[in-house]
Design an enzyme around this catalytic site. Sequence first.
Site, PDB file in Angstrom:
ATOM      1  N   SER B 197       0.835  -1.205   0.000  1.00  0.00           N
ATOM      2  CA  SER B 197       0.000   0.000   0.000  1.00  0.00           C
ATOM      3  C   SER B 197       0.865   1.248   0.000  1.00  0.00           C
ATOM      4  O   SER B 197       2.063   1.204   0.284  1.00  0.00           O
ATOM      5  CB  SER B 197      -0.905  -0.013   1.223  1.00  0.00           C
ATOM      6  OG  SER B 197      -0.132  -0.161   2.381  1.00  0.00           O
ATOM      7  N   ALA B 199       1.393   5.190   1.610  1.00  0.00           N
ATOM      8  CA  ALA B 199       1.228   5.782   2.935  1.00  0.00           C
ATOM      9  C   ALA B 199      -0.147   6.414   3.065  1.00  0.00           C
ATOM     10  O   ALA B 199      -0.644   7.024   2.111  1.00  0.00           O
ATOM     11  CB  ALA B 199       2.286   6.848   3.147  1.00  0.00           C
ATOM     12  N   SER B 202       1.481   7.788   7.259  1.00  0.00           N
ATOM     13  CA  SER B 202       2.918   7.662   7.502  1.00  0.00           C
ATOM     14  C   SER B 202       3.707   8.400   6.411  1.00  0.00           C
ATOM     15  O   SER B 202       3.137   8.824   5.427  1.00  0.00           O
ATOM     16  CB  SER B 202       3.295   6.181   7.522  1.00  0.00           C
ATOM     17  OG  SER B 202       3.297   5.672   6.206  1.00  0.00           O
ATOM     18  N   THR B 206       5.284   0.953   1.462  1.00  0.00           N
ATOM     19  CA  THR B 206       6.206   0.181   0.623  1.00  0.00           C
ATOM     20  C   THR B 206       6.028   0.535  -0.842  1.00  0.00           C
ATOM     21  O   THR B 206       7.015   0.643  -1.590  1.00  0.00           O
ATOM     22  CB  THR B 206       5.995  -1.332   0.862  1.00  0.00           C
ATOM     23  OG1 THR B 206       6.389  -1.628   2.199  1.00  0.00           O
ATOM     24  CG2 THR B 206       6.823  -2.169  -0.091  1.00  0.00           C
ATOM     25  N   ASP B 259      -9.499   1.577  16.223  1.00  0.00           N
ATOM     26  CA  ASP B 259      -8.923   0.349  15.711  1.00  0.00           C
ATOM     27  C   ASP B 259      -9.915  -0.769  15.953  1.00  0.00           C
ATOM     28  O   ASP B 259      -9.972  -1.332  17.032  1.00  0.00           O
ATOM     29  CB  ASP B 259      -7.627   0.020  16.476  1.00  0.00           C
ATOM     30  CG  ASP B 259      -6.467   0.831  15.967  1.00  0.00           C
ATOM     31  OD1 ASP B 259      -6.457   1.139  14.766  1.00  0.00           O
ATOM     32  OD2 ASP B 259      -5.579   1.143  16.773  1.00  0.00           O
ATOM     33  N   SER B 267      -9.367  -7.138   6.931  1.00  0.00           N
ATOM     34  CA  SER B 267      -8.645  -6.341   5.951  1.00  0.00           C
ATOM     35  C   SER B 267      -7.346  -7.022   5.524  1.00  0.00           C
ATOM     36  O   SER B 267      -7.087  -7.238   4.338  1.00  0.00           O
ATOM     37  CB  SER B 267      -8.358  -4.972   6.575  1.00  0.00           C
ATOM     38  OG  SER B 267      -7.334  -4.312   5.909  1.00  0.00           O
TER      39      SER B 267
END
Lengths: 492, 492
Positions: B197, B199, B202, B206, B259, B267
Amino acid sequence: MKFRVKDMDIATGGTLVVILNIKDAHKLDLRSGDRILVKNSHHQVTCILDISESKKAVPEGAIGLMEEVLDRLRVRKGTIVEVKFTGKPESVKHIRDKLYGKHLSYEELYHIIDDITHDRLTDIEKTYFVAAGFINGWNIEEIVDMTRAMVETGQKIKFPGLILDKHCIGGVPGNRTTMLVIPIIAAAGFTIPKTSSRAITSPAGTADTMECLAKVEMSEKKIKNVVKKHKACIVHGGSMNLAPADDKIIDVEHPLSIDAEGQLLASVMAKKYSVSANHVLIDIPMGKQVKVKNWNQAKHLRKMFKLIGKRLGMNVKVIVTDGSQPIGKGIGPLLEAMDVLYVLRGAPLAPPDLRKKALFMAGTLLEMTGKYKKGQGSQVAREILDSGKAYQKMEQIISAQGKQKKLKLGEYTHLVKCTKIGRVQAIDNEVIAKIARIAGAPDDKGAGLYLHKKVHDSVKNGDCLYDVYAENKFKLDLAKEFIKKNKGYLIS
Amino acid sequence: MKFRVKDMDIATGGTLVVILNIKDAHKLDLRSGDRILVKNSHHQVTCILDISESKKAVPEGAIGLMEEVLDRLRVRKGTIVEVKFTGKPESVKHIRDKLYGKHLSYEELYHIIDDITHDRLTDIEKTYFVAAGFINGWNIEEIVDMTRAMVETGQKIKFPGLILDKHCIGGVPGNRTTMLVIPIIAAAGFTIPKTSSRAITSPAGTADTMECLAKVEMSEKKIKNVVKKHKACIVHGGSMNLAPADDKIIDVEHPLSIDAEGQLLASVMAKKYSVSANHVLIDIPMGKQVKVKNWNQAKHLRKMFKLIGKRLGMNVKVIVTDGSQPIGKGIGPLLEAMDVLYVLRGAPLAPPDLRKKALFMAGTLLEMTGKYKKGQGSQVAREILDSGKAYQKMEQIISAQGKQKKLKLGEYTHLVKCTKIGRVQAIDNEVIAKIARIAGAPDDKGAGLYLHKKVHDSVKNGDCLYDVYAENKFKLDLAKEFIKKNKGYLIS
């Protein structure tokens, strides 16, 4: 960072929303739902950010402003404004806490309710608030605190002394007892300033019905004058900003039709508390098609209302009534107003069920004042009604609020006939309400239904079950179309 | 009823929304959020209704169409379309059931996930879904069913035989093990088609980092070709529509930063299941500032991942790693890519912590295949890395996906120095990530931070803690401004 204003030509209906292009949002590390402070040299306002992926809607360097934001900032398209990131409101943290099961304090609930009142939360945040309260539940303390916060963040009308009020939690078509109870109580010498609502999903609210006879939108000053002179009023509460958070919470409850008990309790009690009521009668209709389906639910709700009333210094009495079929014969603003006038005048057309229920409620309220003994109230109420004093009082209230010019029933009509012999076993409240709404109620005041037959009546082939009234042919045709599929009567 | 199309010139980014004037909505007894079918002679589409109170935005007789609706109906402004009321989707009833605590079946979850995938639910409805699942919880059965539904409503890429995969639940800056593990595993002869995915919050995902070296957006066919030839790929999953409901659910989780465990599990597992993975290594970083704070949480999550894996026919292994400080030295796409290349080439600048973690993970995956005994994996991985075979494999993957032209680090730099003597006690992941984002990462690929000091390092006055890189001066100034308030280092 500075942006050029684009007028989006859209009103959100409350929430303060601005739109940035996705590229600008990335530069500022902003996401949809973030709060930003938008300011020019004179004004500033905190807005909720929305993001546009298309250049066409909002190009880079521009900021799209909804009507509400343009108004608050007093800017026009092309003006340069400055934008700063501000954190999410404190209340979002409290909503998150409630999701995790925490009990909220008065201060925390006040933050949330205040932000809801001032359109500072998004639909997603409000939905989390309702869902968290619905699933995790609110305890008595929290409901009392929420009620207080709703009252504090809205307008309050102060009346001194013994103030009566009534409320019905709704769901029964034609149930217009308010317009009988109020004049009876005021004629008996007690103060009862009544604020009512308009229909949301029903064919008529008390405010819509009263509006057939008198003006219902008025200032606090005018209301105080009317009540000072005549001890009562029947006005629309919506225009007065009493506990305004309530309606905004209902907006996010509606899409899933959830009945959040804590929200219901706070909503009802806040409206009463806002007008200084200290003796309140609450009517809970019970039946298959209304909110409260059985005795256990009714008893639980009664207990909660009384407990919360006690904590707020109110004497609350709860009655559980029959919610299985419509009350009275007319469904729709003008038809319901006519039912009320028939009862006040003692006319032969007066629906006996409406009269009986109103007398019972007025009697109960009279007994709550402590001036009458148990069992005496209904008798006193009946005397006031039959003597014509309640009618006289209603005429005083109408002329003080401002008499309306006479309305007419819709000229397009349709008779719905019975096609078999038997007895009316049940009337479907939801279907009857839907037909009246399709015919035009509550916006078209002369639209609606007039029921000739009620539950337990014997019927035969060709008997008229009800008439439909509409103000234009198109709506009558839509209603006829619907009736073909469902008349709303169970006969066997 | 017929309406004249108005082009609203706005894209919602998915949801199919149309707007009617409040007066028309009243006539049709429609409310905001209701579903209506809009059709012309050739096409029809079910939309979500929004209501405009202003004549300016949408006058009576007109229907405002968002870009998405205009495209689907293939109409332009002025066209006449017909509008019909349709009920709410079945899935809204299931969401309501979950609010009331019911367990949902596969069919019910499929309805919900399918409607989310196709933008048929409003934000309010999606929020109720997330809140209900979050508070009432999902059982294993439901999570497995939700995972399957997410996979079935998206694209799947079929690969035969033994397929490896890895996933990190995130939160640690610089943690770019994927770009080392994948070439090692492929060089060892196993198939590992990796979708990553970008960011969200963040400084680099990757996909963003890999994109500094190679193209990452490609068709299913191209991916299959690359994997057939080289046993591996490192591509962006987002463009491939794998389990697309997932991102749309995350959109409503983000505003409250909740969360939801069930959602996280579904997911992760759905993305792996979509690419036919059957041996999956999951990395759970543990630390104060990441999702998993302590051993109890980590153990619970490990158990859940393994159970769900079993039900889906996957061999799942979970490792719990140190999430207390950044991994490697570079933070930001290009700086992280450089760390990866240093490790692959065995360069002196290679960060030892990144190398060590990648070898441990690659070793564990090798042992999961059953071809290597316990304890042997790490040794094999080290040999592959040190022999240069992993670097060679990475070069093959890069050239197969399409090599990028060489990027440069941001030319605007700033050194952050230490002002006292002592040891680095802690590095604040969130502050470090925020600084890198303000400097421009991940959109500006050459922006970010290079850490000279890590936890436990001794420091003295004047030592450089880290460098900041930015592609323009404005962003560097913003970052410097932020650093004045917080450097992100605890030294004592």
